[in-house]
Design an enzyme around this catalytic site. Structure first.
Site, PDB file in Angstrom:
ATOM      1  CD  GLU A 116      -0.281   1.926   0.845  1.00 54.13           C
ATOM      2  OE1 GLU A 116      -0.166   2.654   1.840  1.00 54.13           O
ATOM      3  OE2 GLU A 116      -0.260   2.356  -0.323  1.00 54.13           O
ATOM      4  CG  HIS A 139      -5.309  -0.767  -0.439  1.00 51.46           C
ATOM      5  ND1 HIS A 139      -6.115   0.259  -0.898  1.00 51.46           N
ATOM      6  CD2 HIS A 139      -4.169  -0.709  -1.171  1.00 51.46           C
ATOM      7  CE1 HIS A 139      -5.465   0.903  -1.860  1.00 51.46           C
ATOM      8  NE2 HIS A 139      -4.294   0.339  -2.056  1.00 51.46           N
ATOM      9  CD  GLU A 169     -30.501  -6.923  -0.728  1.00 57.87           C
ATOM     10  OE1 GLU A 169     -29.537  -7.541  -0.273  1.00 57.87           O
ATOM     11  OE2 GLU A 169     -31.541  -7.447  -1.115  1.00 57.87           O
ATOM     12  CG  HIS A 210      -4.360   4.522  -4.406  1.00 60.99           C
ATOM     13  ND1 HIS A 210      -3.067   4.825  -4.040  1.00 60.99           N
ATOM     14  CD2 HIS A 210      -4.454   3.173  -4.282  1.00 60.99           C
ATOM     15  CE1 HIS A 210      -2.419   3.716  -3.734  1.00 60.99           C
ATOM     16  NE2 HIS A 210      -3.241   2.704  -3.865  1.00 60.99           N
TER      17      HIS A 210
HETATM   18  P1  13P Z   1       2.424  -3.087  -1.797  1.00 60.63           P
HETATM   19  O1  13P Z   1       2.929  -3.953  -2.931  1.00 60.63           O
HETATM   20  O2  13P Z   1       3.551  -2.472  -1.024  1.00 60.63           O
HETATM   21  O3  13P Z   1       1.449  -3.850  -0.933  1.00 60.63           O
HETATM   22  O4  13P Z   1       1.639  -1.858  -2.440  1.00 60.63           O
HETATM   23  C1  13P Z   1       0.534  -2.060  -3.259  1.00 60.63           C
HETATM   24  C2  13P Z   1      -0.448  -0.953  -3.196  1.00 60.63           C
HETATM   25  O5  13P Z   1      -1.586  -1.133  -3.553  1.00 60.63           O
HETATM   26  C3  13P Z   1      -0.004   0.363  -2.677  1.00 60.63           C
HETATM   27  O6  13P Z   1      -1.095   1.191  -2.404  1.00 60.63           O
HETATM   28 ZN    ZN Z   2      -2.884   0.657  -3.593  1.00 58.34          ZN
END
Ligand code: 13P
Ligand code: ZN
Length: 271
Positions: A116, A139, A169, A210
Site C-alpha cells: 500500500e 492503515h 466526543e 476492507h
Molecule cells: P501489506 O502486507 O503489503 O502491507 O498489505 C496489508 C494490507 O493491509 C493490504 O491492504
Molecule cells: Zn489492508
C-alpha cells in the site's frame, strides 16, 4: 552512531504496531504504517549515504523527493514487529520524482515496503498540503468499522453522522468527518490516488469492506483517531438491530462545537 533501535521514533513505531495488533486491527499481515522522519532524526542514527538497495515505487510523487519514511514491510505481521524490527520495518528515502526509494535500514530478509506504499505516499502528499505537521499515515482492518460498511449507507455524510451520534466526543475528535471509498482493488496506484483525494478533506478514509486509513501529526494521535472511530462503529454494531429510543441530537452536537471550539464539517448538521 547511536543505536537506531533506541531512537524514540523507532520505539514508538514498535509500540504502536504492537498495540494495533493487540487491538485486533491487524490480523496476519493486515495493515501498514508510514512515519515521515526529519533528516536530522535519521542522520543521528544512520549514514545517509549508506544505501543498501534501491526499490522502484511504481508511481511519481515529486513532492516527496528527499523525504525519509519509516514504513512497515509487505507481508509482514504486526505481531512480529517487536521481535524483529529490522526485518519487519524499513527506512527509505525517496528520489527521482518519488519513483525510487533508497533503502537505508531494515527489510533485512530482502523484503520491501508495504504493497500500500502508493496510498501511503500519495496520502502524505495530500495531507501535507492541508497540514504541514502531518507525519503519519496508518492503515488497518478494525472489525466494527469494516462490519459497518456491510450494513450502513456508504454516503459520507450519513456514515459520519451515525459515528458522531454513537459517542459524545466523536465530533470533537473528527469534526471534519469520515470520508468513504467504495470497494476498490487494494495495493494499486488507483486506490492510492482515490485515498489521497479523500485525504484532502478528512484525516479518516474508510475503505469499504476492507478497513480504514488515518493520518495525523504523530503515531499516538493517528492511533487515537482510528480508535475513536472504531469505538463509535462498535456501538453502532451493538445497537443497529435494536429500536433507537435515544440519540445525540444536532442541537447537542452544536453545543459540543461551542464547548470544544470546533466546527463540524459544513452542511453535515441540521437537515
Ligand atoms: P501489506 O502486507 O503489503 O502491507 O498489505 C496489508 C494490507 O493491509 C493490504 O491492504
Ligand atoms: Zn489492508
Amino acid at each position: 552512531m547511536k543505536n537506531i533501535l533506541e531512537a524514540p521514533f523507532m520505539v514508538e513505531m514498535i509500540r504502536t504496531a504492537t498495540n494495533m495488533y493487540d487491538h485486533g486491527w491487524d490480523e496476519r499481515n493486515g495493515g501498514n504504517i508510514s512515519l515521515m522522519l526529519e533528516p536530522e532524526q535519521v542522520t543521528a542514527y544512520l549514514d545517509a549515504e549508506g544505501v543498501l538497495r534501491t526499490i522502484p515505487t511504481g508511481f511519481t510523487a515529486p513532492e516527496l523527493d528527499g523525504k525519509y519514511f519509516l514504513v512497515t514491510g509487505t507481508g509482514k505481521y504486526f505481531k512480529n514487529v517487536q521481535y524483529a524490527p529490522d526485518v519487519n520495518l524499513g527506512i527509505v528515502r525517496l528520489r527521482d520524482q518519488g519513483r525510487q526509494a533508497d533503502l537505508l535500514w531494515g527489510f533485512a530478509d530482502g523484503g520491501q515496503f508495504t504493497s500500500e506504499f502508493p496510498a501511503h505516499m500519495m496520502s502524505h502528499v495530500a495531507r501535507l498540503k492541508v497540514d504541514d505537521k502531518n507525519r503519519v499515515v496508518m492503515h488497518c482492518h478494525p472489525a466494527n468499522l469494516l462490519a459497518m460498511t456491510y450494513v450502513h449507507d456508504l454516503d459520507e455524510k450519513a456514515f459520519t453522522r451515525t459515528l458522531w451520534q454513537m459517542c459524545t466526543e466523536c465530533i470533537v475528535v473528527f469534526p471534519e468527518g469520515v470520508n468513504v471509498l467504495p470497494w476498490m482493488l487494494c495495493g494499486t496506484n488507483e486506490i492510492g490516488e482515490a485515498t489521497a483525494e479523500k485525504m484532502l478533506t478528512a484525516r479518516l478514509v474508510v475503505w469499504s469492506q476492507h478497513g480504514i486509513y488515518g493520518a495525523g501529526k504523530d503515531l499516538d494521535e493517528t492511533f487515537g483517531l482510528i480508535e475513536t472511530a472504531e469505538k463509535a462503529a462498535e456501538i453502532y454494531m451493538k445497537i443497529a438491530h435494536l429500536p433507537r429510543v435515544n440519540t445525540i441530537t444536532d442541537d447537542q452536537l452544536h453545543q459540543l462545537e461551542r464547548r470544544f471550539n470546533i466546527r463540524a464539517r459544513e452542511g453535515y448538521l441540521d437537515d
